[in-house]
Design an enzyme around this catalytic site. Structure first.
Site, PDB file in Angstrom:
ATOM      1  N   HIS A  97       0.923  -1.114   0.071  1.00  0.00           N
ATOM      2  CA  HIS A  97      -0.102   0.074   0.010  1.00  0.00           C
ATOM      3  C   HIS A  97       0.783   1.173   0.128  1.00  0.00           C
ATOM      4  O   HIS A  97       0.362   2.300  -0.340  1.00  0.00           O
ATOM      5  CB  HIS A  97      -0.849   0.044   1.181  1.00  0.00           C
ATOM      6  CG  HIS A  97      -1.846  -0.907   1.029  1.00  0.00           C
ATOM      7  ND1 HIS A  97      -3.020  -0.997   0.415  1.00  0.00           N
ATOM      8  CD2 HIS A  97      -2.276  -1.969   2.195  1.00  0.00           C
ATOM      9  CE1 HIS A  97      -3.645  -2.180   0.387  1.00  0.00           C
ATOM     10  NE2 HIS A  97      -3.341  -2.719   1.707  1.00  0.00           N
TER      11      HIS A  97
ATOM     12  N   ASP B 219      -2.325 -10.597  -2.547  1.00  0.00           N
ATOM     13  CA  ASP B 219      -2.778 -10.204  -1.373  1.00  0.00           C
ATOM     14  C   ASP B 219      -4.292  -9.800  -1.594  1.00  0.00           C
ATOM     15  O   ASP B 219      -4.674  -9.529  -2.748  1.00  0.00           O
ATOM     16  CB  ASP B 219      -2.051  -8.947  -0.782  1.00  0.00           C
ATOM     17  CG  ASP B 219      -2.462  -8.511   0.574  1.00  0.00           C
ATOM     18  OD1 ASP B 219      -1.934  -8.883   1.497  1.00  0.00           O
ATOM     19  OD2 ASP B 219      -3.497  -7.832   0.706  1.00  0.00           O
TER      20      ASP B 219
ATOM     21  N   HIS C 230      -5.941  -7.543  -0.453  1.00  0.00           N
ATOM     22  CA  HIS C 230      -6.200  -6.102  -0.772  1.00  0.00           C
ATOM     23  C   HIS C 230      -5.274  -5.733  -2.208  1.00  0.00           C
ATOM     24  O   HIS C 230      -4.145  -6.053  -2.166  1.00  0.00           O
ATOM     25  CB  HIS C 230      -5.913  -5.414   0.513  1.00  0.00           C
ATOM     26  CG  HIS C 230      -6.350  -5.497   1.777  1.00  0.00           C
ATOM     27  ND1 HIS C 230      -5.847  -6.534   2.687  1.00  0.00           N
ATOM     28  CD2 HIS C 230      -7.444  -5.171   2.387  1.00  0.00           C
ATOM     29  CE1 HIS C 230      -6.388  -6.435   3.417  1.00  0.00           C
ATOM     30  NE2 HIS C 230      -7.498  -5.800   3.381  1.00  0.00           N
TER      31      HIS C 230
ATOM     32  N   ASP D 237      -4.546 -13.016   3.069  1.00  0.00           N
ATOM     33  CA  ASP D 237      -5.323 -12.710   3.892  1.00  0.00           C
ATOM     34  C   ASP D 237      -6.625 -13.093   2.960  1.00  0.00           C
ATOM     35  O   ASP D 237      -7.787 -12.433   3.285  1.00  0.00           O
ATOM     36  CB  ASP D 237      -5.336 -11.120   4.286  1.00  0.00           C
ATOM     37  CG  ASP D 237      -4.667 -10.235   3.072  1.00  0.00           C
ATOM     38  OD1 ASP D 237      -4.238 -10.745   2.165  1.00  0.00           O
ATOM     39  OD2 ASP D 237      -4.383  -9.236   3.593  1.00  0.00           O
TER      40      ASP D 237
HETATM   41  C1  6XA Z   1      -7.599  -1.244   6.866  1.00  0.00           C
HETATM   42  C2  6XA Z   1      -7.049  -2.419   6.291  1.00  0.00           C
HETATM   43  C3  6XA Z   1      -5.501  -2.529   5.966  1.00  0.00           C
HETATM   44  C4  6XA Z   1      -5.406  -3.715   5.005  1.00  0.00           C
HETATM   45  C5  6XA Z   1      -3.916  -3.968   5.093  1.00  0.00           C
HETATM   46  C6  6XA Z   1      -3.473  -5.204   4.302  1.00  0.00           C
HETATM   47  N1  6XA Z   1      -7.723  -1.158   8.123  1.00  0.00           N
HETATM   48  N2  6XA Z   1      -3.179  -5.035   3.203  1.00  0.00           N
HETATM   49  O1  6XA Z   1      -3.557  -6.378   4.786  1.00  0.00           O
HETATM   50  O2  6XA Z   1      -2.711  -5.962   2.311  1.00  0.00           O
HETATM   51 ZN    ZN Z   2      -3.837  -7.405   2.508  1.00  0.00          ZN
END
Ligand code: 6XA
Ligand code: ZN
Length: 341
Positions: free
Chosen positions: A159, A195, A197, A284
């Site tokens: 991110h 991932d 996200h 995840d």
């Molecule tokens: C917001 C979620 C953060 C996602 C982090 C993550 N509280 N990114 O696993 O790949």
């Molecule tokens: Zn993630």
């Protein structure tokens, strides 16, 4: 397979993130990496070595030097105000506001971030620079002829953009490794982000370039964090047009839909014919993940690794998300096992 690892990840241990309207314990915790390390050992996946030191140059090849300087100083500036809790931003410059870096630390935290879930602690800088060294050490080993490396670090990176942190990420380890490969002889590098996200940081860093192909399978940003990037119609810009492939999937997607998307991404990577593939390895997507809404099972990660290895290109796996602490080790080591078989 070779794993690159350092205990320095423990230096980043946030107390809390803003979640569901409350300051809750951080999901992104040191136990995650401990579990992954234990699973890599137990699965006898090969040697585990410490990273080499590469300094700030590979980091600044991807991130804005002003942002890097900010990260280096942030805790000191925060602590100088008498604060002992983690540093977190509170507001952001949205539509119509100006993008000027404030002088005061609270304003700087806002300027260089995009969420309130990513605390900066006393040890964050040391942990994230070690994470970058782990990724670059992995890249250097690929350049030296290794075929299969696992960069085991936390916090994650995908991110983090050129000049902002968020989503638990500060330095974009996968992007730093990809750029290092290009700066040291590679012509084309693909980044495959599995991932849950969307890797908004990685996408934005390479969006206008055709020497890095970014392919991401993730939860649809209409439903899921990071919400404001990761749609299917984002295909790159200028020379990068056609070199960004987003494969968003709805909540509750399981193996059928996920592996169908992997086939689409797989075909695009093969067509690109990269010298190396960097895998942003988040697990995840697991059915038991506490913050996610996909339904992959532990055995699916064996198939994931095996199909990724079919690309037939040297691979650098870089750890990203995965918060089901009891199962994160098994799920990550299953990907790696699947890829080595
Ligand atoms: C917001 C979620 C953060 C996602 C982090 C993550 N509280 N990114 O696993 O790949
Ligand atoms: Zn993630």
């Amino acid at each position: 397979m070779l794993t690159i690892y350092s205990d320095d990840h423990r230096l980043h241990h946030g107390k809390g993130e803003l979640n569901d309207g409350e300051l809750q314990p951080c999901y992104e915790c040191p136990e995650r990496a401990d579990q992954v390390l234990a699973a890599v050992r137990q699965a006898r996946l090969g040697d585990i070595v410490a990273p080499d030191e590469f300094g700030l140059e590979p980091i600044k090849a991807v991130h804005d030097p002003r942002y890097v300087d900010f990260l280096q100083q942030a805790w000191e500036l925060w602590a100088a105000e008498g604060r002992t809790s983690d540093a977190l931003p509170l507001n952001w410059a949205v539509r119509g506001m100006r993008q000027l870096e404030p002088d005061y630390i609270d304003g700087k935290l806002s300027y260089y971030s995009f969420d309130a879930g990513t605390p900066i602690t006393a040890g964050t800088w040391a942990a994230v620079t070690t994470g970058a060294n782990i990724a670059v050490t992995g890249a250097a080993r690929l350049l030296a002829g290794d075929e299969f490396i696992f960069a085991l670090s936390r916090p994650p990176g995908h991110h983090a953009a050129r000049d902002y942190f968020g989503g638990y990420c500060f330095l974009n380890n996968a992007a730093i490794a990809a750029q290092y490969l290009l700066d040291n002889g590679a012509s084309r590098v693909a980044i495959l982000d599995v991932d849950y996200h969307h890797g908004n940081g990685t996408q934005s860093i390479f969006y206008e370039r055709n020497d890095v192909l970014f392919v991401s399978i993730h939860a649809d940003p209409r439903q899921e964090f990071p919400y404001f990037l990761g749609h299917a119609d984002e295909h790159g810009k200028g020379p990068g047009d056609g070199y960004n492939l987003n494969l968003p999937l709805p909540w509750q997607s399981g193996a059928d839909r996920w592996f169908a998307a992997l086939e689409t991404g797989h075909a695009r990577v093969r067509e690109f014919a990269p010298d190396y593939v960097v895998v942003s390895l988040g697990v995840d997507t697991y059915i038991g993940d506490p913050i996610s809404q996909f339904c992959l099972e532990s055995d699916d990660y064996l198939a994931m690794g095996s199909r990724i290895a079919d690309l037939g290109v040297p691979l650098l796996f870089v750890l990203e998300g995965g918060y089901a602490v009891a199962d994160v080790g098994t799920n990550v080591s299953n990907v790696l096992l699947g890829a080595t078989r």
